[in-house]
Design a protein around this motif. Structure first.
Motif, PDB file in Angstrom:
ATOM      1  N   ARG A 164      43.804  28.568  49.278  1.00 26.74           N
ATOM      2  CA  ARG A 164      44.565  27.559  48.528  1.00 26.74           C
ATOM      3  C   ARG A 164      45.263  28.204  47.329  1.00 26.74           C
ATOM      4  O   ARG A 164      46.091  29.091  47.540  1.00 26.74           O
ATOM      5  N   ASP A 165      44.932  27.834  46.105  1.00 28.33           N
ATOM      6  CA  ASP A 165      45.639  28.421  44.959  1.00 28.33           C
ATOM      7  C   ASP A 165      44.795  29.467  44.231  1.00 28.33           C
ATOM      8  O   ASP A 165      45.032  29.779  43.064  1.00 28.33           O
ATOM      9  N   SER A 166      43.808  30.057  44.914  1.00 32.25           N
ATOM     10  CA  SER A 166      42.968  31.090  44.312  1.00 32.25           C
ATOM     11  C   SER A 166      43.750  32.388  44.154  1.00 32.25           C
ATOM     12  O   SER A 166      44.459  32.804  45.077  1.00 32.25           O
ATOM     13  N   VAL A 167      43.616  33.027  43.002  1.00 27.48           N
ATOM     14  CA  VAL A 167      44.282  34.307  42.766  1.00 27.48           C
ATOM     15  C   VAL A 167      43.405  35.198  41.890  1.00 27.48           C
ATOM     16  O   VAL A 167      42.430  34.750  41.287  1.00 27.48           O
ATOM     17  N   GLY A 168      43.771  36.470  41.822  1.00 29.55           N
ATOM     18  CA  GLY A 168      43.147  37.384  40.876  1.00 29.55           C
ATOM     19  C   GLY A 168      41.851  38.008  41.352  1.00 29.55           C
ATOM     20  O   GLY A 168      41.431  37.863  42.506  1.00 29.55           O
ATOM     21  N   VAL A 169      41.223  38.698  40.446  1.00 25.41           N
ATOM     22  CA  VAL A 169      40.000  39.447  40.729  1.00 25.41           C
ATOM     23  C   VAL A 169      38.859  38.529  41.145  1.00 25.41           C
ATOM     24  O   VAL A 169      38.107  38.825  42.087  1.00 25.41           O
ATOM     25  N   PHE A 170      38.731  37.397  40.452  1.00 27.28           N
ATOM     26  CA  PHE A 170      37.623  36.471  40.708  1.00 27.28           C
ATOM     27  C   PHE A 170      38.058  35.271  41.559  1.00 27.28           C
ATOM     28  O   PHE A 170      37.283  34.343  41.744  1.00 27.28           O
ATOM     29  N   GLN A 171      39.315  35.312  42.055  1.00 30.41           N
ATOM     30  CA  GLN A 171      39.845  34.229  42.879  1.00 30.41           C
ATOM     31  C   GLN A 171      39.667  32.878  42.185  1.00 30.41           C
ATOM     32  O   GLN A 171      39.159  31.897  42.764  1.00 30.41           O
ATOM     33  N   GLN A 172      40.105  32.818  40.942  1.00 34.11           N
ATOM     34  CA  GLN A 172      40.041  31.579  40.170  1.00 34.11           C
ATOM     35  C   GLN A 172      41.257  30.703  40.491  1.00 34.11           C
ATOM     36  O   GLN A 172      42.323  31.213  40.840  1.00 34.11           O
ATOM     37  N   ARG A 173      41.084  29.401  40.338  1.00 39.12           N
ATOM     38  CA  ARG A 173      42.129  28.467  40.771  1.00 39.12           C
ATOM     39  C   ARG A 173      42.739  27.727  39.580  1.00 39.12           C
ATOM     40  O   ARG A 173      42.030  27.167  38.738  1.00 39.12           O
ATOM     41  N   ALA A 178      26.785  29.748  40.203  1.00 33.39           N
ATOM     42  CA  ALA A 178      26.865  28.722  39.155  1.00 33.39           C
ATOM     43  C   ALA A 178      28.227  28.752  38.465  1.00 33.39           C
ATOM     44  O   ALA A 178      28.700  27.724  37.970  1.00 33.39           O
ATOM     45  N   VAL A 179      28.854  29.924  38.441  1.00 35.33           N
ATOM     46  CA  VAL A 179      30.189  30.058  37.858  1.00 35.33           C
ATOM     47  C   VAL A 179      31.270  29.715  38.880  1.00 35.33           C
ATOM     48  O   VAL A 179      32.182  28.940  38.611  1.00 35.33           O
ATOM     49  N   GLN A 180      31.148  30.288  40.078  1.00 34.99           N
ATOM     50  CA  GLN A 180      32.221  30.198  41.069  1.00 34.99           C
ATOM     51  C   GLN A 180      32.199  28.915  41.898  1.00 34.99           C
ATOM     52  O   GLN A 180      33.239  28.458  42.361  1.00 34.99           O
ATOM     53  N   ARG A 181      31.002  28.396  42.154  1.00 41.56           N
ATOM     54  CA  ARG A 181      30.841  27.216  43.011  1.00 41.56           C
ATOM     55  C   ARG A 181      31.539  27.426  44.362  1.00 41.56           C
ATOM     56  O   ARG A 181      32.335  26.613  44.815  1.00 41.56           O
ATOM     57  N   SER A 182      31.215  28.548  44.963  1.00 43.27           N
ATOM     58  CA  SER A 182      31.833  28.941  46.223  1.00 43.27           C
ATOM     59  C   SER A 182      31.138  28.286  47.402  1.00 43.27           C
ATOM     60  O   SER A 182      29.966  27.923  47.326  1.00 43.27           O
ATOM     61  N   ALA A 183      31.867  28.193  48.510  1.00 42.55           N
ATOM     62  CA  ALA A 183      31.278  27.610  49.723  1.00 42.55           C
ATOM     63  C   ALA A 183      30.216  28.540  50.311  1.00 42.55           C
ATOM     64  O   ALA A 183      29.294  28.090  50.987  1.00 42.55           O
ATOM     65  N   GLY A 184      30.357  29.845  50.051  1.00 43.40           N
ATOM     66  CA  GLY A 184      29.381  30.803  50.574  1.00 43.40           C
ATOM     67  C   GLY A 184      28.730  31.582  49.454  1.00 43.40           C
ATOM     68  O   GLY A 184      28.784  32.816  49.435  1.00 43.40           O
ATOM     69  N   GLY A 185      28.106  30.903  48.533  1.00 40.92           N
ATOM     70  CA  GLY A 185      27.542  31.548  47.359  1.00 40.92           C
ATOM     71  C   GLY A 185      26.449  32.554  47.645  1.00 40.92           C
ATOM     72  O   GLY A 185      26.211  33.465  46.839  1.00 40.92           O
TER      73      GLY A 185
END
Length: 273
Positions: free
Chosen positions: A102-111, A153-160
């Motif tokens: 989606r709109d994730s970018v950068g080193v940490f794929q922040q949106r 806890a920071v990223q809230r990723s689907a595959g944490g």
């Protein structure tokens, strides 16, 4: 039934064999005299600590050095750096990606849509790292949590759960780039072909370092090695050919694989040239 060959056939066969042997011997001697073609190495960085060895390209090394410098500026423990590296390895393999889910970018794929900042801001590794650490600092007892749990806890990723896979490598990188392990980062890039060679841009390098680290003063030996590792990681970008600290010197020499003992630099300042 016995086969019979004429003298002419036998003579021709002998001539063919002699010629084949002669050509083979000639080729063998020619190859012995010919120098093997040298394989030109690609620009690269090597990170070595008691935990092992890891190869990085310059973009990965620059970002790794930036993460460690931002953590030092925020006075964060090495554990925070380990969590950041594990996250970056999973999300982008420590690359500053201009795209993602989606709109994730950068080193940490922040949106951008989740309030991390604008796309332009998130493509700045210094900004993105500060945003990551600001969120991490809000996680209760993050220093005692498993790496994957703190990162999730920071990223809230689907595959944490996947962050845990990168913990060993993250610890290796953190030991090197935070300066805890001296002489751990060694890089090489092909020197410029122009005459004269590109001049080192030391003033620009120190200015960029200050963006991540704040004060560039060497207040401890560990901080000195952090600055030294950062400088070697950015050597290609700023045409640095030599970095000295605490009686050791890094040189941009393809024949060298490690820092060399010796040099004028003491432990109060990192020298760039």
């Amino acid at each position: 039934m016995r086969l019979r060959f004429s003298r002419g056939v036998i003579t021709i066969a002998i001539i063919v064999i002699v010629l084949a042997v002669g050509i083979s011997v000639g080729l063998f001697n020619l190859l012995k005299k010919t120098k093997p073609l040298a394989v030109k190495p690609e620009p690269h960085c090597t990170v070595r600590t008691p935990l092992g060895e890891r190869y990085l390209d310059f973009e990965q090394a620059e970002i790794s050095a930036t993460i460690a410098a931002v953590a030092a500026r925020r006075r964060l423990p090495e554990r925070a750096v380990v969590i950041a590296y594990a996250t970056a390895l999973q999300e982008s393999k420590i690359y500053n990606l201009p795209w993602g889910d989606r709109d994730s970018v950068g080193v940490f794929q922040q949106r951008e849509s989740q309030g991390w900042g604008t796309k332009k801001q998130l493509m700045d590794p210094v900004y993105a790292t500060n945003k990551f650490f600001a969120a991490l600092e809000k996680v209760k007892n993050y220093r005692k949590l498993p790496v994957a749990e703190a990162a999730q806890a920071v990223q809230r990723s689907a595959g944490g759960y996947a962050y845990a896979d990168h913990e060993p490598e993250a610890k290796l990188l953190a030991a090197a780039f935070t300066g805890r392990v001296p002489r751990a980062v060694h890089c090489w890039y092909p020197p410029g072909k122009k005459t004269p060679a590109p001049q080192p841009r030391t003033a620009e390098a120190r200015k960029q370092l200050a963006r991540s680290l704040g004060s560039t003063a060497v207040t401890s030996e560990r901080r000195g090695w952090l600055i030294a590792a950062w400088s070697v990681s950015f050597a290609q970008k700023y045409a640095l050919r030599q970095v000295g600290y605490a009686g050791a010197t890094w040189k941009n020499d393809v024949e060298l694989e490690n820092w060399q003992t010796g040099g004028k630099a003491g432990n109060r300042e990192v020298e760039l040239s």
